[in-house]
Motif scaffolding. Structure first.
Motif, PDB file in Angstrom:
ATOM      1  N   LEU A  15       0.824  -1.210   0.000  1.00  0.00           N
ATOM      2  CA  LEU A  15       0.000   0.000   0.000  1.00  0.00           C
ATOM      3  C   LEU A  15       0.861   1.264   0.000  1.00  0.00           C
ATOM      4  O   LEU A  15       0.486   2.286  -0.576  1.00  0.00           O
ATOM      5  CB  LEU A  15      -0.939   0.000   1.206  1.00  0.00           C
ATOM      6  CG  LEU A  15      -2.000  -1.113   1.253  1.00  0.00           C
ATOM      7  CD1 LEU A  15      -2.976  -0.859   2.387  1.00  0.00           C
ATOM      8  CD2 LEU A  15      -2.735  -1.219  -0.065  1.00  0.00           C
ATOM      9  N   GLY A  16       2.032   1.180   0.673  1.00  0.00           N
ATOM     10  CA  GLY A  16       2.932   2.325   0.673  1.00  0.00           C
ATOM     11  C   GLY A  16       3.431   2.656  -0.722  1.00  0.00           C
ATOM     12  O   GLY A  16       3.479   3.824  -1.125  1.00  0.00           O
ATOM     13  N   SER A  17       3.796   1.640  -1.489  1.00  0.00           N
ATOM     14  CA  SER A  17       4.259   1.876  -2.854  1.00  0.00           C
ATOM     15  C   SER A  17       3.127   2.396  -3.735  1.00  0.00           C
ATOM     16  O   SER A  17       3.345   3.229  -4.620  1.00  0.00           O
ATOM     17  CB  SER A  17       4.837   0.587  -3.444  1.00  0.00           C
ATOM     18  OG  SER A  17       3.837  -0.429  -3.512  1.00  0.00           O
ATOM     19  N   MET A  18       1.888   1.925  -3.465  1.00  0.00           N
ATOM     20  CA  MET A  18       0.747   2.437  -4.228  1.00  0.00           C
ATOM     21  C   MET A  18       0.476   3.897  -3.892  1.00  0.00           C
ATOM     22  O   MET A  18       0.085   4.683  -4.761  1.00  0.00           O
ATOM     23  CB  MET A  18      -0.493   1.582  -3.946  1.00  0.00           C
ATOM     24  CG  MET A  18      -0.405   0.153  -4.457  1.00  0.00           C
ATOM     25  SD  MET A  18      -1.905  -0.807  -4.136  1.00  0.00           S
ATOM     26  CE  MET A  18      -3.051  -0.034  -5.276  1.00  0.00           C
ATOM     27  N   TYR A  64      -1.328   2.841   3.933  1.00  0.00           N
ATOM     28  CA  TYR A  64      -2.295   3.770   3.345  1.00  0.00           C
ATOM     29  C   TYR A  64      -1.917   5.222   3.627  1.00  0.00           C
ATOM     30  O   TYR A  64      -2.196   6.109   2.813  1.00  0.00           O
ATOM     31  CB  TYR A  64      -3.685   3.473   3.903  1.00  0.00           C
ATOM     32  CG  TYR A  64      -4.820   4.033   3.091  1.00  0.00           C
ATOM     33  CD1 TYR A  64      -5.267   3.382   1.940  1.00  0.00           C
ATOM     34  CD2 TYR A  64      -5.471   5.200   3.478  1.00  0.00           C
ATOM     35  CE1 TYR A  64      -6.321   3.892   1.194  1.00  0.00           C
ATOM     36  CE2 TYR A  64      -6.530   5.709   2.746  1.00  0.00           C
ATOM     37  CZ  TYR A  64      -6.953   5.059   1.598  1.00  0.00           C
ATOM     38  OH  TYR A  64      -8.004   5.568   0.858  1.00  0.00           O
ATOM     39  N   ASN A  65      -1.294   5.462   4.773  1.00  0.00           N
ATOM     40  CA  ASN A  65      -0.881   6.811   5.155  1.00  0.00           C
ATOM     41  C   ASN A  65       0.632   6.996   5.029  1.00  0.00           C
ATOM     42  O   ASN A  65       1.228   7.777   5.766  1.00  0.00           O
ATOM     43  CB  ASN A  65      -1.319   7.109   6.593  1.00  0.00           C
ATOM     44  CG  ASN A  65      -2.822   7.081   6.754  1.00  0.00           C
ATOM     45  OD1 ASN A  65      -3.531   7.972   6.314  1.00  0.00           O
ATOM     46  ND2 ASN A  65      -3.326   6.030   7.385  1.00  0.00           N
ATOM     47  N   CYS A  66       1.217   6.287   4.084  1.00  0.00           N
ATOM     48  CA  CYS A  66       2.668   6.339   3.892  1.00  0.00           C
ATOM     49  C   CYS A  66       3.108   7.724   3.427  1.00  0.00           C
ATOM     50  O   CYS A  66       2.422   8.388   2.645  1.00  0.00           O
ATOM     51  CB  CYS A  66       3.072   5.274   2.871  1.00  0.00           C
ATOM     52  SG  CYS A  66       4.798   5.335   2.373  1.00  0.00           S
ATOM     53  N   VAL A  84       2.797   6.077  -2.846  1.00  0.00           N
ATOM     54  CA  VAL A  84       3.907   6.870  -3.376  1.00  0.00           C
ATOM     55  C   VAL A  84       3.770   7.065  -4.884  1.00  0.00           C
ATOM     56  O   VAL A  84       4.039   8.157  -5.414  1.00  0.00           O
ATOM     57  CB  VAL A  84       5.245   6.188  -3.028  1.00  0.00           C
ATOM     58  CG1 VAL A  84       6.389   6.816  -3.800  1.00  0.00           C
ATOM     59  CG2 VAL A  84       5.513   6.282  -1.540  1.00  0.00           C
ATOM     60  N   THR A  85       3.370   6.012  -5.589  1.00  0.00           N
ATOM     61  CA  THR A  85       3.223   6.105  -7.042  1.00  0.00           C
ATOM     62  C   THR A  85       1.862   6.681  -7.459  1.00  0.00           C
ATOM     63  O   THR A  85       1.513   6.652  -8.650  1.00  0.00           O
ATOM     64  CB  THR A  85       3.402   4.724  -7.684  1.00  0.00           C
ATOM     65  OG1 THR A  85       2.477   3.787  -7.094  1.00  0.00           O
ATOM     66  CG2 THR A  85       4.813   4.209  -7.459  1.00  0.00           C
ATOM     67  N   GLU A  86       1.086   7.159  -6.484  1.00  0.00           N
ATOM     68  CA  GLU A  86      -0.190   7.840  -6.707  1.00  0.00           C
ATOM     69  C   GLU A  86      -1.252   6.939  -7.329  1.00  0.00           C
ATOM     70  O   GLU A  86      -2.198   7.416  -7.964  1.00  0.00           O
ATOM     71  CB  GLU A  86       0.018   9.091  -7.578  1.00  0.00           C
ATOM     72  CG  GLU A  86       0.950  10.113  -6.933  1.00  0.00           C
ATOM     73  CD  GLU A  86       1.116  11.357  -7.772  1.00  0.00           C
ATOM     74  OE1 GLU A  86       0.675  11.342  -8.947  1.00  0.00           O
ATOM     75  OE2 GLU A  86       1.678  12.342  -7.269  1.00  0.00           O
ATOM     76  N   GLN A  87      -1.120   5.644  -7.155  1.00  0.00           N
ATOM     77  CA  GLN A  87      -2.155   4.728  -7.651  1.00  0.00           C
ATOM     78  C   GLN A  87      -3.441   4.871  -6.832  1.00  0.00           C
ATOM     79  O   GLN A  87      -4.548   4.753  -7.379  1.00  0.00           O
ATOM     80  CB  GLN A  87      -1.658   3.281  -7.582  1.00  0.00           C
ATOM     81  CG  GLN A  87      -0.483   2.982  -8.486  1.00  0.00           C
ATOM     82  CD  GLN A  87      -0.043   1.531  -8.379  1.00  0.00           C
ATOM     83  OE1 GLN A  87      -0.852   0.612  -8.459  1.00  0.00           O
ATOM     84  NE2 GLN A  87       1.252   1.313  -8.195  1.00  0.00           N
ATOM     85  N   ILE A  88      -3.304   5.103  -5.520  1.00  0.00           N
ATOM     86  CA  ILE A  88      -4.487   5.287  -4.679  1.00  0.00           C
ATOM     87  C   ILE A  88      -5.221   6.570  -5.071  1.00  0.00           C
ATOM     88  O   ILE A  88      -6.454   6.606  -5.138  1.00  0.00           O
ATOM     89  CB  ILE A  88      -4.082   5.307  -3.193  1.00  0.00           C
ATOM     90  CG1 ILE A  88      -3.501   3.951  -2.789  1.00  0.00           C
ATOM     91  CG2 ILE A  88      -5.270   5.657  -2.313  1.00  0.00           C
ATOM     92  CD1 ILE A  88      -3.026   3.884  -1.351  1.00  0.00           C
ATOM     93  N   ASP A  89      -4.464   7.627  -5.364  1.00  0.00           N
ATOM     94  CA  ASP A  89      -5.085   8.881  -5.812  1.00  0.00           C
ATOM     95  C   ASP A  89      -5.809   8.673  -7.135  1.00  0.00           C
ATOM     96  O   ASP A  89      -6.896   9.230  -7.351  1.00  0.00           O
ATOM     97  CB  ASP A  89      -4.023   9.973  -5.953  1.00  0.00           C
ATOM     98  CG  ASP A  89      -3.342  10.295  -4.639  1.00  0.00           C
ATOM     99  OD1 ASP A  89      -3.990  10.117  -3.593  1.00  0.00           O
ATOM    100  OD2 ASP A  89      -2.174  10.717  -4.655  1.00  0.00           O
TER     101      ASP A  89
END
Length: 260
Positions: free
Chosen positions: A118-121, A219-221, A123-128
């Motif tokens: 989730l941290g990598s997601m 999630y809050n990385c 950072v790479t703005e996949q969650i956004d």
């Protein structure tokens, strides 16, 4: 003065993080019962966290049973109490050693994996990107993972305990010339409902803690690759500490309702 200020700042950040994690858990329960339900993702996460952890749990449980029996047998032999070996081993493993050790192993494998993923997601703005596209990333990424760990960990602990008792039986058969039938009969005679129920219930809370901390940290990385490493590392550290706290509370409550 600077040391006291630093201590106060750390204390404030610690309690603030506890508050944020509490709100995070509250959002999980709200999203858990709202539609749509991500059943396919839940099944996939159950496979990733359950089936793929099975071999590690079985190896850990087997070695745990071997080592614990080898270390305990000489002491009981000196006291002339070798007949108590099945009872002592089974109660110790089922009540305490098995759930805690396997939960710690899963915290290292599953908790760090969730935090890093989730941290990598983040950072790479996949969650956004998921939020912009109209998808609920919290429900898809967080709820499914927490629920999967909560469901799978009790099953992993049961398998690990069973394999640990098999390893113990092998040692007793080789060292003490005790038949497997006699050994397992003594195990089943020693275990009772008050041993199995609290041990199983607390593994549910162990799984919830592993999933909650891992998803919260990931999630809050913070931005950057360093943040991913910190999220993965802190997920394991926080979870390990939380597991011991939950275990203490579970033993304390069990002592009230059951005679330990």
């Amino acid at each position: 003065m600077s040391r006291s200020t630093s201590f106060l700042d750390r204390s404030k950040s610690f309690f603030a993080e506890i508050g944020d994690m509490t709100l995070f858990a509250g959002r999980f329960f709200r999203e858990l019962f709202s539609t749509p339900f991500e059943f396919k993702e839940l099944i996939r996460q159950c496979y990733n966290m359950g089936i793929r952890s099975l071999f590690l749990v079985m190896v850990t449980g087997f070695i745990l049973g071997l080592v614990f029996t080898l270390q305990s047998r000489p002491t009981l032999a000196d006291l002339g109490a070798e007949a108590w070996m099945p009872s002592m081993i089974s109660i110790s493993i089922v009540r305490e050693i098995g759930p805690v050790i396997i939960a710690l192993i899963c915290a290292g494998r599953i908790g760090s994996g969730i935090g890093a993923e989730l941290g990598s997601m983040r950072v790479t703005e996949q969650i956004d990107a998921m939020e912009v596209s109209g998808t609920n990333p919290f429900k898809y990424l967080v709820v499914t993972r927490i629920l999967a760990v909560t469901l799978m960990l009790p099953l992993l602990v049961i398998v690990g305990d069973a394999v640990a008792l098999i390893g113990s039986a092998i040692i007793e058969n080789l060292k003490g010339d005790v038949s497997y039938t006699l050994y397992f009969n003594k195990i089943f005679d020693a275990l009772s409902f008050s041993d199995l129920l609290p041990a199983t219930v607390k593994t549910v809370f162990f799984g919830f803690a592993i999933g909650l901390v891992g998803t919260y940290k990931g999630y809050n990385c913070a931005k950057g690759t360093v943040g991913v490493g910190e999220a993965s590392n802190s997920a394991v550290v926080y979870t390990s500490m939380l597991l011991f706290i939950i275990d203490f509370i579970a033993v304390f409550v069990s002592d009230i309702f059951f005679e330990i």
